[in-house]
Structures are given as structure tokens and as C-alpha cells.
Enzyme design. Sequence first.
Site, mmCIF file in Angstrom:
data_model
loop_
_atom_site.group_PDB
_atom_site.id
_atom_site.type_symbol
_atom_site.label_atom_id
_atom_site.label_comp_id
_atom_site.label_asym_id
_atom_site.label_seq_id
_atom_site.Cartn_x
_atom_site.Cartn_y
_atom_site.Cartn_z
ATOM 1 N N TYR A 130 0.849 -1.188 0.000
ATOM 2 C CA TYR A 130 0.000 0.000 0.000
ATOM 3 C C TYR A 130 0.887 1.241 0.000
ATOM 4 O O TYR A 130 1.666 1.455 0.927
ATOM 5 C CB TYR A 130 -0.897 -0.053 1.237
ATOM 6 N N LYS A 158 -1.711 -1.398 -3.847
ATOM 7 C CA LYS A 158 -2.777 -0.407 -3.691
ATOM 8 C C LYS A 158 -2.189 0.966 -3.973
ATOM 9 O O LYS A 158 -1.331 1.456 -3.228
ATOM 10 C CB LYS A 158 -3.384 -0.463 -2.293
#
Length: 290
Positions: A130, A158
Site C-alpha cells: 500500500y 494499492k
Amino acid sequence: MLTAMITPMQADGSLDLVGAQRLATHLVDNLAHDGLIINGTTGEASTTTDAENLDLIRAVVEAVGDRATVVAGVGTNDTAHSVESAKGALRVGAHAVMAVSPYYNRPPQEGLVAHFKAVADATDLPLIVYDIPKRTGVAIETETLVRIAEHPRVIAYKDAKGDLDASQWGMARTDLAWYSGDDILNLPLLALGAAGMISVVGHLVGDRLKEMASAYSVGQVELAVEINRSLLPVYTGVFRTQGLILIKAALAELGLPAGPVRLPLVNASQEQLAILRADLAAGKVSGFTA
């Protein structure tokens, strides 16, 4: 279609596990979710305890783990802590883990490589990386991501970087499943090759996001554009302040589990609620009218 799920709280600020199960069931059964991220940014992971996080993962897996992927957020700014969180997530039944870049201490790129590989080595669960530099203070450079992606359990990314140049190079140079982590860029990133989205507004419009992504994937570009444009007031409205604050407010308006936010965040004001209601009505969110 995944959503970074809020953590429902009781009025006194304690965890609402029954509410979490009810909300997870609603998202999966009524709003077309393929998976849920638990204990992420929108789940207030920065203010929940390790014990609460494990209880929450366990509860959500029990509620929807047979029909949706449950991903546990395990990222912290301490690699050893993140490793232990990943091991805990495995014990309570998570299907995958997600780790954010270490925040505040701003590690060099070599530190990011070592951090993510340590988390990936901790369990046999798949890992989502992420990247959200506006929160962490450090961006994962493309060359760094290429090295991180060499680990066999690093399977997805992400993208909340807001840098479409970097997004394109990352997709071109890795085989990671790419997920939009910034709702306003959901369709642009799908157009560049993303596999899907990890959303906040998905709490309200996950079914429409799923329809948009499905339309684009089969070449119905005009329909995807139409759906995306209809969602612009929702994207804008939820993020007029911290998305967590307003998404909890919206869920409460709909009678769904939400509860208060934990300090240092504060609950939406009456003025913010009035604007939010108008935004969501403009975005044709079910339950809100002009």
C-alpha cells in the site's frame, strides 16, 4: 471490488463487533463486494489496539469469509510490529494481508524493500503493498517496487500515490495486480490496466463501482464513463474532509453500523452533514434525496 471497511464503534468508542459483522454482510451481500480490507486507514488502525484488530478480523471472517476475501491491514512504522501483526492475522483466519509503507520515520528506499520483504516472509499469506505518500511521507519508487515485487507472496499494489506516470511504469514493469486506492482515479486507473479498486465510497456505492469496472472490462467504455460521472458528487462529497469521518456519518444516516470516530479525528458537524446529504443526493446514493 474491495472496500477499506470502517471499524464500527459503540457510543462510548469501544469496538462494535456485532456491528462489524452486520456491515460486512451488507457490503458483501447487498453491494457486490469481492473483498474487504480490515484494519486499514479507514478502519482507524492507527487508534485501535492489536487485540481489537484481531477480534475484528476474526469477526469479519466469521461473517463473510466463505464468500469474500478478507484482507487484514498489518502495516505500521515498526517492521517487527508489522511482522507480528501479520502472524496474528494468519492465526485468526485472514485470507491475505496489506501493509502500508512505514510512516513518520520516512525510511530510505532500501528500508522499504527490507520492510515489505520481512512482512511477506512472516506468513504464507499473499501481501498487498500500500503506497500512500501523502500520509506516510515517503513514496515507493518504481525501481523499489520492482524489487519488492520479486517476492513470490507480494501479489498486489494499492495505488494511492496520485501519480499516473508512476502508475503506468509500475504496471508495465511488474506483474502485480494493481488496485486504485484513490476513488477519484478509479476509472483512469482501470483504463491504464488496474485490476480493480480498494475504495472508501464503496461503503455506499460498491455495486455501481463493480458495474463500472465490469462494463469497462468488456469494452462498454461509454457506460463506464457514464457511471463514473454519476459518481463524481460522491467522490467529492465523501472527501471534503477526512473520508473516514464522512463515510461513518453517511452510514449512520442510513441506519448502518458506524458509531463515532476516535480522537484525534472528530465526528462530522451539522454543517458538514448537510453538505454531505446534498452531495450524496446529487450522486443518487440510495437513501439520500435532494
